[in-house]
Scaffold this active site. Structure first.
Site, PDB file in Angstrom:
ATOM      1  N   TRP A  13       0.570  -1.213  -0.038  1.00  0.00           N
ATOM      2  CA  TRP A  13       0.093  -0.033  -0.053  1.00  0.00           C
ATOM      3  C   TRP A  13       0.835   1.358  -0.030  1.00  0.00           C
ATOM      4  CZ3 TRP A  13      -3.742   2.095  -2.181  1.00  0.00           C
ATOM      5  CH2 TRP A  13      -4.581   2.844  -1.417  1.00  0.00           C
ATOM      6  N   LYS A 107      -5.319   0.850   8.706  1.00  0.00           N
ATOM      7  CA  LYS A 107      -6.385   0.866   8.885  1.00  0.00           C
ATOM      8  C   LYS A 107      -6.477  -0.174  10.176  1.00  0.00           C
ATOM      9  CE  LYS A 107      -8.262   1.065   4.273  1.00  0.00           C
ATOM     10  NZ  LYS A 107      -9.069   0.322   3.070  1.00  0.00           N
ATOM     11  N   ALA A 140      -4.018  -2.441  -3.620  1.00  0.00           N
ATOM     12  CA  ALA A 140      -2.654  -1.631  -3.756  1.00  0.00           C
ATOM     13  C   ALA A 140      -2.317  -1.748  -5.451  1.00  0.00           C
ATOM     14  CB  ALA A 140      -1.587  -1.961  -2.762  1.00  0.00           C
ATOM     15  N   LYS A 191     -14.327  -3.387   9.234  1.00  0.00           N
ATOM     16  CA  LYS A 191     -14.373  -4.022   7.954  1.00  0.00           C
ATOM     17  C   LYS A 191     -13.471  -5.250   7.789  1.00  0.00           C
ATOM     18  CE  LYS A 191     -10.882  -2.677   5.215  1.00  0.00           C
ATOM     19  NZ  LYS A 191      -9.855  -3.248   4.598  1.00  0.00           N
ATOM     20  N   THR A 248     -13.643  -5.842   0.796  1.00  0.00           N
ATOM     21  CA  THR A 248     -12.995  -6.760   1.326  1.00  0.00           C
ATOM     22  C   THR A 248     -13.564  -8.104   1.593  1.00  0.00           C
ATOM     23  OG1 THR A 248     -13.513  -5.806   3.446  1.00  0.00           O
ATOM     24  CG2 THR A 248     -11.173  -5.097   2.571  1.00  0.00           C
ATOM     25  N   SER A 254      -8.272  -9.471  -0.775  1.00  0.00           N
ATOM     26  CA  SER A 254      -7.982  -8.977   0.399  1.00  0.00           C
ATOM     27  C   SER A 254      -7.450 -10.212   1.190  1.00  0.00           C
ATOM     28  CB  SER A 254      -9.565  -8.959   1.076  1.00  0.00           C
ATOM     29  OG  SER A 254      -9.705  -9.083   2.528  1.00  0.00           O
TER      30      SER A 254
END
Length: 332
Positions: A13, A107, A140, A191, A248, A254
């Site tokens: 990322w 996150k 990403a 999430k 996700t 994910s």
């Protein structure tokens, strides 16, 4: 633009955002903690470990020395995992001036006490420090490949949000601004827990109906916690809430979903973690979210069962049965 930005975290990322900012005309300094990895980035001009084939623009420089960051730019974007977010900022602080501005694309919660990451930034650098979070439905590799993407930038100061928007916004990467740091942070953290749950359900062989139900009821859990912590309900219906949750829970890019999928198929936690080879944020987020739910007396049954699978060795099949056998009640 000739704007300078330092990015901390040379994973997938951080690398993707470095490529995006450089593509938009910024001078970028990308930092990573592993000198060997940074030497590879410099030698090959791409991140062969996390984003192979994505060649760096010329205006990306790399370093493994935190001392290089502040002299390069007072605008810093942190992309390290939440587990090391605080210690990375503490290590950086001695080299910074009072003019620093901190953004992050991390996150999760602070694992020490379950606090939100904007609270960590304020604790270390002060409440007056411009602080912002980039979040939303983003993988990403797709960002690095210049595929159409949209994100939310939430900040404590409108001017800072617009500064970041100008750095990252392009024809293929849309940025929307927000003042709801809390809501965007909670959506991005929880999430990942629900993506593990969705992966477990698919790994057990359940269908699209189950996945849709988990996403919908999971969104309800995010809203309950987020509003309790001070977030705005509308935020959870946007990119950083529903958008990121759908992404996700439904796509195998994910890591959290893949982790849950393998759990549902009977693999061990250690075996899966080794196979994936990157940080799986939902593992720690499950514990931190569950403890917050207990603290505030919030009903979060999907989160609770996911926590018990991860930390109390509850069988995934039993967790599903526990959810299905809950007392019937109105939806709202």
């Amino acid at each position: 633009m000739n704007q300078k930005i330092a990015i901390l975290g040379a994973g997938s990322w951080g690398t993707a955002l470095a490529i995006l900012a450089a593509r938009n005309g910024c001078q970028v300094l990308l930092w990573g903690h592993n000198p060997e990895h940074i030497r590879s980035l410099d030698q090959h001009r791409q991140n062969q470990r996390y984003l192979p084939g994505m060649v760096f623009p010329e205006n990306i420089a790399v370093t493994s020395d935190l001392k290089d960051i502040a002299p390069f730019s007072q605008l810093i974007l942190v992309c390290v995992p939440s587990q090391v977010f605080k210690q990375t900022l503490l290590a950086l602080k001695p080299y910074c001036t009072d003019n620093i501005a901190v953004a992050w694309a991390t996150k999760g919660f602070n694992p020490d006490d379950g606090s939100l990451l904007h609270e960590v930034v304020a604790e270390i650098f002060g409440l007056q420090t411009p602080a912002a979070l980039l979040s939303g439905p983003t993988f990403a590799r797709e960002v690095a490949a210049d595929l159409p993407t949209a994100i939310t930038i939430a900040a404590n100061q409108a001017k800072f949000a617009h500064q970041l928007a100008s750095i990252f916004h392009s024809e293929r990467f849309r940025t929307y601004t927000s003042t709801d740091l809390i809501g965007v942070e909670v959506g991005g953290a929880v999430k990942n827990v629900l993506a593990i749950a969705a992966g477990i359900a698919d790994g057990l062989g359940f269908g699209a109906n189950t996945r849709a139900a988990l996403i919908t009821r999971g969104l309800n859990e995010i809203i309950r916690l987020g509003v309790q912590l001070g977030g705005k309900q509308d935020t959870f219906m946007g990119l950083a809430g529903l958008g990121d949750l759908i992404l996700t829970c439904t796509d195998n890019q994910s890591r959290n979903r893949r982790f849950g999928l393998a759990l549902g198929q009977g693999k061990s936690r250690d075996e899966i973690t080794k196979e994936i080879g990157q940080e799986i944020e939902g593992i720690s987020a499950a514990k931190e979210t569950y403890l917050l739910a207990l603290k505030y007396g919030i009903d979060m049954p999907i989160t609770e069962q996911t926590y018990k699978v991860l930390y109390e060795q509850l069988a995934p099949q039993t967790a599903v049965q526990n959810l299905l056998s809950r007392e019937q009640k109105p939806e709202a």
